[in-house]
Design an enzyme around this catalytic site. Structure first.
Site, PDB file in Angstrom:
ATOM      1  N   SER A   1      -3.034   4.210   6.913  1.00 21.79           N
ATOM      2  CA  SER A   1      -3.029   4.153   5.443  1.00 21.79           C
ATOM      3  C   SER A   1      -4.465   4.025   4.966  1.00 21.79           C
ATOM      4  O   SER A   1      -5.352   3.682   5.742  1.00 21.79           O
ATOM      5  CB  SER A   1      -2.250   2.926   4.966  1.00 21.79           C
ATOM      6  OG  SER A   1      -3.018   1.750   5.165  1.00 21.79           O
ATOM      7  N   ASP A   2      -4.710   4.304   3.698  1.00 25.41           N
ATOM      8  CA  ASP A   2      -6.002   3.905   3.150  1.00 25.41           C
ATOM      9  C   ASP A   2      -5.918   2.395   2.901  1.00 25.41           C
ATOM     10  O   ASP A   2      -4.857   1.772   3.020  1.00 25.41           O
ATOM     11  CB  ASP A   2      -6.350   4.697   1.875  1.00 25.41           C
ATOM     12  CG  ASP A   2      -7.865   4.688   1.626  1.00 25.41           C
ATOM     13  OD1 ASP A   2      -8.571   3.845   2.220  1.00 25.41           O
ATOM     14  OD2 ASP A   2      -8.356   5.505   0.819  1.00 25.41           O
ATOM     15  N   TRP A   3      -7.035   1.813   2.564  1.00 29.50           N
ATOM     16  CA  TRP A   3      -7.162   0.356   2.420  1.00 29.50           C
ATOM     17  C   TRP A   3      -6.059  -0.197   1.489  1.00 29.50           C
ATOM     18  O   TRP A   3      -6.104   0.024   0.282  1.00 29.50           O
ATOM     19  CB  TRP A   3      -8.544   0.054   1.849  1.00 29.50           C
ATOM     20  CG  TRP A   3      -8.914  -1.399   1.793  1.00 29.50           C
ATOM     21  CD1 TRP A   3      -8.436  -2.325   0.899  1.00 29.50           C
ATOM     22  CD2 TRP A   3      -9.827  -2.085   2.638  1.00 29.50           C
ATOM     23  NE1 TRP A   3      -9.002  -3.537   1.137  1.00 29.50           N
ATOM     24  CE2 TRP A   3      -9.870  -3.424   2.202  1.00 29.50           C
ATOM     25  CE3 TRP A   3     -10.628  -1.712   3.721  1.00 29.50           C
ATOM     26  CZ2 TRP A   3     -10.688  -4.383   2.807  1.00 29.50           C
ATOM     27  CZ3 TRP A   3     -11.438  -2.670   4.314  1.00 29.50           C
ATOM     28  CH2 TRP A   3     -11.455  -3.985   3.865  1.00 29.50           C
ATOM     29  N   ASN A   4      -5.089  -0.863   2.081  1.00 30.67           N
ATOM     30  CA  ASN A   4      -3.968  -1.461   1.338  1.00 30.67           C
ATOM     31  C   ASN A   4      -3.174  -0.449   0.513  1.00 30.67           C
ATOM     32  O   ASN A   4      -2.504  -0.824  -0.449  1.00 30.67           O
ATOM     33  CB  ASN A   4      -4.475  -2.595   0.434  1.00 30.67           C
ATOM     34  CG  ASN A   4      -3.337  -3.430  -0.128  1.00 30.67           C
ATOM     35  OD1 ASN A   4      -2.301  -3.591   0.539  1.00 30.67           O
ATOM     36  ND2 ASN A   4      -3.474  -3.936  -1.346  1.00 30.67           N
TER      37      ASN A   4
END
Ligand code: BGC
Length: 733
Positions: free
Chosen positions: A276-279
């Site tokens: 995933s991207d950050w969160n």
């Protein structure tokens, strides 16, 4: 699942993979399965979890098998120390995979990706990625969150700096080069990095160019414009993809079964993993499609996101969901299998540690710095050169007034994502010019103003400097923090009072050479007529100043061509060359045609545009055959002559138009390019071979097809002008 059943599944799996796969891959599959069957559910979820940095709590979690990956851990010693905990103190000893944003270099910083793209030199771009991989790997990094392959048609979006620009064909070629550069021939080579194509998908289409904003694109545009560079990366063997922050038509990219499961893992058969991207999984709650982190985790995992970056959504709370049957363990197994597969491919089980002595000899190696200079020179685009004011006439010029907030700035050249880049490694334009011109030419340097703000107190000194000099060089643009993530701009003029200073200096009637440093196309209409020359120098990395000095003095003949359209004004955005014709194409004599009443529709500088110190002439376009079937190749050539006084490189571009189709087609689409070097007076036949199958599109049923009919091919030096000829595609029968 009982062990005996597991054994059978393993066997079946092995048998299926044996067909058509190299032995090493088969061995890896066996090892992955052996390991998977020893793992508890909590350990599996641990492999799917990634945190940033290190601390005592994370170290304990690594010991307990609850973290499978880290990012942002710096230095070989620290990476080895933390790896030792995973390998020697956790139950199964599964090594960590450690990631970092190595975007345009690790310590040897190269031009930002948008700049490098302007070189159209996939060989050199690949070499730069290879060097970045070597340096980062020597510091214990295994994985880079690059290349960013997002197509961007909106210069307001700050992250346009991180990609190759607006075109899917060029974007695909560059994506391929970067993946091959980072990953090398064999991922198990300790000096390669696993690559990660991001941000899957559509991130560059944020409404209003505002970062993280909503995206709504049709499936056709998605497939024809935004997906191709990702497909090219997958075909080149990229090991991972990153799911984006944005939604696409109501479904966030990190919960998007259509793009992740159906297209990526289904249609394309991608066998690596998705992080995933950050969160971006946690943010599913904020998007409003999940009640809480656990539900977000289930949505992300179900859609096909295998690893959760900093979201804390893949947690042991999932164990209960598996127990009650809400979440299938198969989904978890599939994700873990993909992650372990990459860890084996990287050879992390055999050599989890990096030899700490290598970094010393590799970081900032002489050859790396030379490549940084080569790519910096090739990235420069000459946008304007009235009366051949450039190159500077060394015989006639005795003094230069060097003015501007970026002329001696050591931070801007590093650009966005400077990684381990250091200001002390940077050569500024001032330094580059001084080194080159020595005592022969007097350089009167004064800053004049800041990049931002409205301090005009330096104007007078700058005007005085201009008056006393033979020529003025102004170095202006954006600081490093004005492009990249979370750096969208609503106004694309030169920031602060820079344009005002140009206007003030123009009053002196001295010729002005404007050297731009920026991370995106900017609008120049307010100053373009005030300057004699414009050199687009972007943020060129540690050898910025040398490359600019080489171009200004003519020791290097510029050849770069912009890969994102330069609009005249923000109001024209989105503006891109491969647009549709509409039912009412712009016509100056028809009010009711597609145009503006207060501005031309054309851009200031189109895609593919850039000048040289020499001139090229195109003649004699011809095709070997102008009736082709979808399985033929279009073989077409032009005669290119260097009609100027010195050697130069021309980036020859081939565009096609499918004139009539069952769905509307762009007015032009890039389908080929070549960098051609010619001596003064030399000519060459430049031939292209384009598979007709690559000229297709997605039809009304969303099936890729090449429809018989009339086509046009154009070959030239930019997307606006060139020689054209028509050809026909006939059906196979
Ligand atoms: C960015 C990614 C980056 C990640 C890790 C995110 O904010 O969108 O491009 O790879 O952070 O640093």
């Amino acid at each position: 699942m009982k062990p005996t059943f597991k054994f059978l599944v393993t066997l079946a799996f092995i048998i299926t993979v044996v067909f058509g796969q190299p032995l090493r891959d088969v061995e890896i599959e066996v090892k992955v399965n052996e390991l998977l069957y020893q793992m508890t559910l909590a350990e599996k979820i641990g492999q799917m979890t990634q945190f940033s940095g290190t601390n005592k709590q994370y170290e304990q979690m690594i010991r307990e098998g609850k973290i499978g990956s880290l990012l942002n851990v710096i230095g070989a010693e620290e990476n080895n120390r933390i790896q030792k905990i995973a390998v020697e103190e956790s139950r199964l000893g599964i090594p960590l995979i450690i990631g970092l944003d190595v975007i345009h270099g690790y310590r040897t910083i190269f031009p930002i990706p948008l700049a490098a793209a302007a070189s159209w030199d996939t060989v050199l771009i690949r070499k730069a990625a290879e060097i970045a991989a070597k340096e980062a790997a020597s510091a214990g990094i295994h994985w880079t969150f690059a290349p960013m392959v997002d197509i961007a048609r909106d210069a307001r979006w700050g992250r346009i700096a991180e990609g190759a620009g607006e075109d899917p064909f060029l974007g695909s070629a560059i994506a391929r080069a970067q993946v091959l550069g980072f990953q090398g021939e064999d991922l198990a080579d300790p000096l390669t990095l696993l690559a990660c194509s991001k941000h899957y998908v559509g991130y560059g289409a944020a409404e209003g160019g505002r970062d993280y904003n909503t995206v709504d694109i049709s499936e056709r545009t998605l497939r024809e414009i935004y997906l191709p560079p990702f497909k090219a990366a997958v075909d080149a063997g990229v090991g991972t993809l990153m799911s984006a922050f944005n939604e696409i038509g109501g479904v966030p990219a990190s919960a998007n079964q259509f793009t992740l499961r159906k297209i990526l893992k289904g249609e394309w058969g991608f066998d690596g993993f998705v992080v995933s991207d950050w969160n971006s999984i946690g943010e599913l709650v904020v998007h409003g499609i999940a009640k809480n982190q656990l539900e977000a985790g289930v949505k992300g995992l179900t859609a096909g996101v295998d690893m959760d970056m900093e979201g804390r959504c893949y947690t042991t709370a999932m164990e209960a969901l598996v127990a009650e049957g809400t979440l299938s363990e198969e989904l978890i197994d599939d994700a873990v299998r993909r992650i372990l597969r990459m860890k084996f491919k990287l050879g992390l089980f055999e050599h989890p540690y990096i030899d700490e002595s290598i970094q010393k000899e590799l970081i900032l190696h002489r050859e790396h710095i030379q490549t940084a200079l080569d790519l910096a020179r090739e990235s420069i685009v000459l946008l304007k050169n009235e009366n051949d004011v450039l190159p500077l006439n060394r015989g006639k010029i005795n003094s230069i007034a060097l003015i501007g907030p970026l002329a001696d700035d050591k931070d801007a050249p590093l650009g966005t994502w400077k990684c381990e880049g250091k200001q002390k490694d940077v050569v500024t334009v001032y330094e580059g010019l001084k080194n080159k011109l020595g005592g022969d030419v007097k350089i009167i340097y004064t800053k004049g103003c800041d990049v931002k703000g409205n301090n005009r107190s330096g104007f007078n000194k700058a005007i005085k400097a201009a008056r006393t000099a033979d020529i003025v060089v102004m170095v202006m643009g954006e600081s490093a923090d004005m492009s990249g993530e979370a750096a969208s701009r609503a106004d694309l003029n030169l920031p602060g009072v820079q344009a005002e200073l140009i206007n003030a200096i123009a009053e002196t009637n001295k010729p002005i050479v404007l050297v731009l440093m920026n991370g995106r196309p900017i609008t120049l209409s307010n100053i373009e007529s005030k300057v004699s020359a414009i050199v687009e120098a972007w943020h060129l990395g540690i050898r910025h100043g040398n490359a600019v000095a080489d171009v200004l003095t003519g020791d290097y003949n510029p050849s770069g061509k912009v890969t994102a359209t330069f609009p005249r004004s923000v109001g024209q955005i989105p503006i891109y060359y491969n647009h549709k014709n509409t039912g009412r194409p712009g016509d100056p004599d028809n009010k009711f045609s597609s145009k503006y009443i207060d501005s031309p529709s054309s851009p200031l500088y189109p895609f593919g545009y850039g000048l040289s110190y020499t001139k090229f002439k195109y003649t004699g376009i011809k095709a070997e055959n102008n009736r082709l079937t979808p399985s033929d190749d279009l073989i077409v050539s032009v005669n290119l002559k260097n009609v100027g006084q010195r050697e130069g490189v021309e980036i020859v571009q081939l565009y096609i138009q499918d004139i009539t189709g069952s769905v509307t087609r762009p007015v032009k689409e890039l389908k080929g390019f070549q960098r051609v070097t010619l001596e003064a007076g030399e000519q060459k036949t430049v031939q292209f071979r384009v598979p007709v199958w690559e000229l297709g599109f997605y039809d009304l049923d969303m099936k890729y097809t090449v429809e018989p009919g009339d086509f046009r091919v154009m070959i030239g030096g930019n997307s606006f002008e060139g020689l054209t000829m028509d050809f026909k595609v006939v059906s196979l029968k």
